[in-house]
Design a protein around this motif. Structure first.
Motif, mmCIF file in Angstrom:
data_model
loop_
_atom_site.group_PDB
_atom_site.id
_atom_site.type_symbol
_atom_site.label_atom_id
_atom_site.label_comp_id
_atom_site.label_asym_id
_atom_site.label_seq_id
_atom_site.Cartn_x
_atom_site.Cartn_y
_atom_site.Cartn_z
ATOM 1 N N PRO A 169 0.548 -1.247 0.330
ATOM 2 C CA PRO A 169 0.191 0.028 0.521
ATOM 3 C C PRO A 169 1.363 0.847 0.152
ATOM 4 C CG PRO A 169 -1.263 -1.844 1.488
ATOM 5 C CD PRO A 169 -0.155 -2.622 1.188
ATOM 6 N N GLN A 170 2.104 1.074 0.620
ATOM 7 C CA GLN A 170 2.639 2.021 0.895
ATOM 8 C C GLN A 170 3.604 2.833 -0.693
ATOM 9 O OE1 GLN A 170 6.022 2.135 3.393
ATOM 10 N NE2 GLN A 170 7.249 3.976 2.866
ATOM 11 N N GLN A 171 3.915 1.672 -1.342
ATOM 12 C CA GLN A 171 3.952 1.937 -3.028
ATOM 13 C C GLN A 171 3.095 2.421 -3.722
ATOM 14 O OE1 GLN A 171 5.660 -2.330 -3.587
ATOM 15 N NE2 GLN A 171 7.725 -1.192 -4.106
ATOM 16 N N VAL A 172 2.135 1.811 -3.695
ATOM 17 C CA VAL A 172 1.001 2.562 -4.084
ATOM 18 C C VAL A 172 0.391 3.641 -4.055
ATOM 19 C CG1 VAL A 172 -1.654 2.062 -4.521
ATOM 20 C CG2 VAL A 172 -0.131 0.241 -4.576
ATOM 21 N N ARG A 173 0.621 4.161 -2.974
ATOM 22 C CA ARG A 173 0.497 5.516 -2.680
ATOM 23 C C ARG A 173 1.888 6.532 -3.154
ATOM 24 N NH1 ARG A 173 -2.566 8.382 0.852
ATOM 25 N NH2 ARG A 173 -3.699 7.019 1.782
ATOM 26 N N ILE B 44 -6.845 9.938 -1.959
ATOM 27 C CA ILE B 44 -6.092 8.160 -2.036
ATOM 28 C C ILE B 44 -6.164 7.636 -1.351
ATOM 29 C CG2 ILE B 44 -3.374 7.574 -2.306
ATOM 30 C CD1 ILE B 44 -3.125 10.169 -3.637
ATOM 31 N N ARG B 45 -6.199 6.302 -1.945
ATOM 32 C CA ARG B 45 -6.605 4.797 -1.215
ATOM 33 C C ARG B 45 -5.857 4.053 -1.255
ATOM 34 N NH1 ARG B 45 -13.124 3.918 0.895
ATOM 35 N NH2 ARG B 45 -13.228 6.179 1.509
ATOM 36 N N ALA B 46 -5.487 3.480 -0.457
ATOM 37 C CA ALA B 46 -4.036 2.225 -0.802
ATOM 38 C C ALA B 46 -4.628 0.929 -0.323
ATOM 39 C CB ALA B 46 -3.016 2.343 -1.195
ATOM 40 N N ASN B 47 -4.609 -0.231 -1.079
ATOM 41 C CA ASN B 47 -5.117 -1.467 -0.292
ATOM 42 C C ASN B 47 -3.914 -2.357 -0.923
ATOM 43 O OD1 ASN B 47 -7.026 0.087 0.265
ATOM 44 N ND2 ASN B 47 -7.391 -0.999 1.839
ATOM 45 N N ALA B 48 -3.474 -3.119 -0.207
ATOM 46 C CA ALA B 48 -2.613 -4.551 -1.411
ATOM 47 C C ALA B 48 -1.873 -3.629 -2.124
ATOM 48 C CB ALA B 48 -3.134 -5.236 -1.800
ATOM 49 N N ASN B 49 -2.021 -3.827 -3.592
ATOM 50 C CA ASN B 49 -1.151 -3.429 -4.297
ATOM 51 C C ASN B 49 -1.671 -3.002 -5.496
ATOM 52 O OD1 ASN B 49 -1.800 -5.793 -5.481
ATOM 53 N ND2 ASN B 49 -1.208 -5.992 -7.369
ATOM 54 N N ILE C 274 -11.925 8.876 -10.610
ATOM 55 C CA ILE C 274 -11.595 8.315 -9.992
ATOM 56 C C ILE C 274 -10.927 7.267 -10.963
ATOM 57 C CG2 ILE C 274 -12.362 6.956 -8.362
ATOM 58 C CD1 ILE C 274 -15.157 8.009 -8.044
ATOM 59 N N ASP C 275 -9.564 7.425 -10.455
ATOM 60 C CA ASP C 275 -8.308 6.791 -10.764
ATOM 61 C C ASP C 275 -7.795 5.582 -10.409
ATOM 62 O OD1 ASP C 275 -7.977 8.220 -13.702
ATOM 63 O OD2 ASP C 275 -6.171 8.769 -13.017
ATOM 64 N N TYR C 276 -8.684 4.310 -10.864
ATOM 65 C CA TYR C 276 -7.721 2.883 -9.986
ATOM 66 C C TYR C 276 -7.041 1.902 -10.631
ATOM 67 C CZ TYR C 276 -8.440 -1.976 -9.162
ATOM 68 O OH TYR C 276 -8.132 -3.504 -9.424
ATOM 69 N N VAL C 277 -5.724 2.211 -9.830
ATOM 70 C CA VAL C 277 -4.899 1.463 -10.607
ATOM 71 C C VAL C 277 -4.641 0.173 -9.739
ATOM 72 C CG1 VAL C 277 -3.651 4.093 -10.736
ATOM 73 C CG2 VAL C 277 -3.030 2.374 -8.648
ATOM 74 N N VAL C 278 -3.364 -0.692 -10.255
ATOM 75 C CA VAL C 278 -2.803 -1.852 -10.365
ATOM 76 C C VAL C 278 -1.098 -1.852 -10.074
ATOM 77 C CG1 VAL C 278 -2.848 -4.455 -9.920
ATOM 78 C CG2 VAL C 278 -5.005 -3.425 -10.353
ATOM 79 N N LEU C 279 -0.311 -1.509 -9.042
ATOM 80 C CA LEU C 279 0.603 -1.885 -9.908
ATOM 81 C C LEU C 279 1.585 -3.083 -9.835
ATOM 82 C CD1 LEU C 279 0.201 0.885 -8.229
ATOM 83 C CD2 LEU C 279 2.525 0.353 -6.708
#
Length: 146
Positions: free
Chosen positions: A5-9, A74-79, A103-108
């Motif tokens: 989640p930190q990397q996503v943020r 900004i919300r981050a959960n898992a990747n 609203i952007d949705y991303v997957v790392l």
């Protein structure tokens, strides 16, 4: 190891920074080489750095246009993560403007790069700021012409 989640943020914060500062290199560095990006969802995907770069170039179209993202959440959960913001687009020379709620949705991926990005918005999420004339970009201009 999956992204945290930190990397996503951090990726989403750098995404906002790239738009705010007009840093195309930073923007593209956030994406995996084979990333897919839909903006908005329902339109053909931009796949890979070259195509995503074409969208960036379309959005900027010279120094006469400014793009300023105003982050709401900004919300981050898992990747995975969500970025909710208003993109303020201005063309001062023409007294034109657009505020677009997105609203952007991303997957790392495991390397911490954006593998998938999907932007949710449509014309009902656009408004003209007071005192400015309407501006309606044609996203189809960002696609490679045959």
């Amino acid at each position: 190891m999956p992204a945290t989640p930190q990397q996503v943020r951090q990726a989403l914060e750098n995404y906002v920074k790239a738009w705010t500062t007009g840093d195309r290199a930073l923007f593209l560095s956030l994406f995996a080489a084979d990333a897919s990006w839909s903006d908005p969802v329902g339109t053909p995907e931009f796949k890979g750095h070259e195509a995503i770069g074409r969208f960036w170039d379309f959005a900027h179209q010279g120094e006469a246009r400014t793009l300023t993202p105003k982050v709401e959440e900004i919300r981050a959960n898992a990747n995975e993560g969500i970025l909710r913001f208003v993109m303020q687009v201005r063309i001062p020379a023409r007294n034109q403007g657009l505020d677009l709620s997105v609203i952007d949705y991303v997957v790392l991926n495991d390397a911490g790069k954006i593998q998938l990005s999907r932007a949710f918005w449509d014309e009902t999420h656009a408004s003209t700021p007071p005192g400015l004339q309407p501006f309606a970009p044609d996203v189809s201009e960002a696609y490679e012409k045959n």
